[in-house]
Write a protein that holds these residues in place. Structure first.
Motif, PDB file in Angstrom:
ATOM      1  N   UNK A 147      17.112  48.414  71.183  1.00 43.20           N
ATOM      2  CA  UNK A 147      18.280  48.905  71.910  1.00 43.20           C
ATOM      3  C   UNK A 147      19.483  49.057  70.978  1.00 43.20           C
ATOM      4  N   UNK A 148      19.668  48.114  70.064  1.00 41.69           N
ATOM      5  CA  UNK A 148      20.779  48.205  69.123  1.00 41.69           C
ATOM      6  C   UNK A 148      20.596  49.375  68.170  1.00 41.69           C
ATOM      7  N   UNK A 149      19.378  49.581  67.672  1.00 44.32           N
ATOM      8  CA  UNK A 149      19.120  50.721  66.786  1.00 44.32           C
ATOM      9  C   UNK A 149      19.327  52.039  67.534  1.00 44.32           C
ATOM     10  N   UNK A 150      18.869  52.109  68.779  1.00 46.80           N
ATOM     11  CA  UNK A 150      19.079  53.313  69.588  1.00 46.80           C
ATOM     12  C   UNK A 150      20.548  53.590  69.833  1.00 46.80           C
ATOM     13  N   UNK A 151      21.330  52.547  70.096  1.00 52.41           N
ATOM     14  CA  UNK A 151      22.766  52.733  70.303  1.00 52.41           C
ATOM     15  C   UNK A 151      23.443  53.233  69.037  1.00 52.41           C
TER      16      UNK A 151
END
Length: 166
Positions: A147-151
């Protein structure tokens, strides 16, 4: 000593929570929110629940509050805030607190003694997390990392589109 500490912690926590709800600058409100989390952790330490206090510090202050601050810094937009006071929020807050107070005063006390259980130690919690719940723990870690990489990818693409538009 405990009552004086409780009063000091309560005043600081309430001041931080009110600042988080009322400050116009978003980053200042998020930092006040983190201070309110620290105040809640201090209550846990004062009650003798050291493990829950440490989890509060590590998870909420160390992860959630920092994630909120990073999100604000990464996605900062030049948005004009309205100068009007949000009376709907005040009405909702009063209704929620009124419902809580009503529920507290209408709840009858329990007259039965709680069952005796073995004391919960950090060693027992760690053993349970690293044996029975190791796969869910690792899956949650992977999900949060993805989720952090996607954000970050979304923010980088959004900034490149803004630069091309200028």
């Amino acid at each position: 000593m405990n009552s004086a500490a409780f009063i000091v912690i309560a005043v600081l926590t309430l001041a931080a929570a009110l600042a988080a709800a009322s400050l116009p600058t978003l980053i200042h409100a998020a930092l006040s929110f983190a201070v309110a989390f620290v105040g809640v952790a201090a209550f846990y330490f004062l009650l003798g629940a050291e493990f829950v206090g440490l989890v509060q510090v590590f998870v909420y202050v160390g992860a959630v509050a920092v994630l909120i601050v990073f999100t604000i810094l990464l996605t900062r937009r030049d948005v004009k805030t309205s100068e009007r006071f949000n009376w709907a929020g005040v009405v909702v807050a009063i209704a929620v607190f009124g419902g809580l107070f009503w529920a507290i005063f209408k709840t009858q006390t329990l007259a039965i003694a709680p069952p005796q259980i073995a004391p919960l130690t950090v060693k027992r919690i760690g053993a349970a997390l690293m044996t029975d719940y190791v796969w869910p723990l690792q899956c949650v870690g992977l999900l949060l990392t993805a989720a952090l990489i996607g954000a970050l990818i979304l923010v980088i693409e959004d900034r490149e589109e803004v630069k091309k538009a200028k």
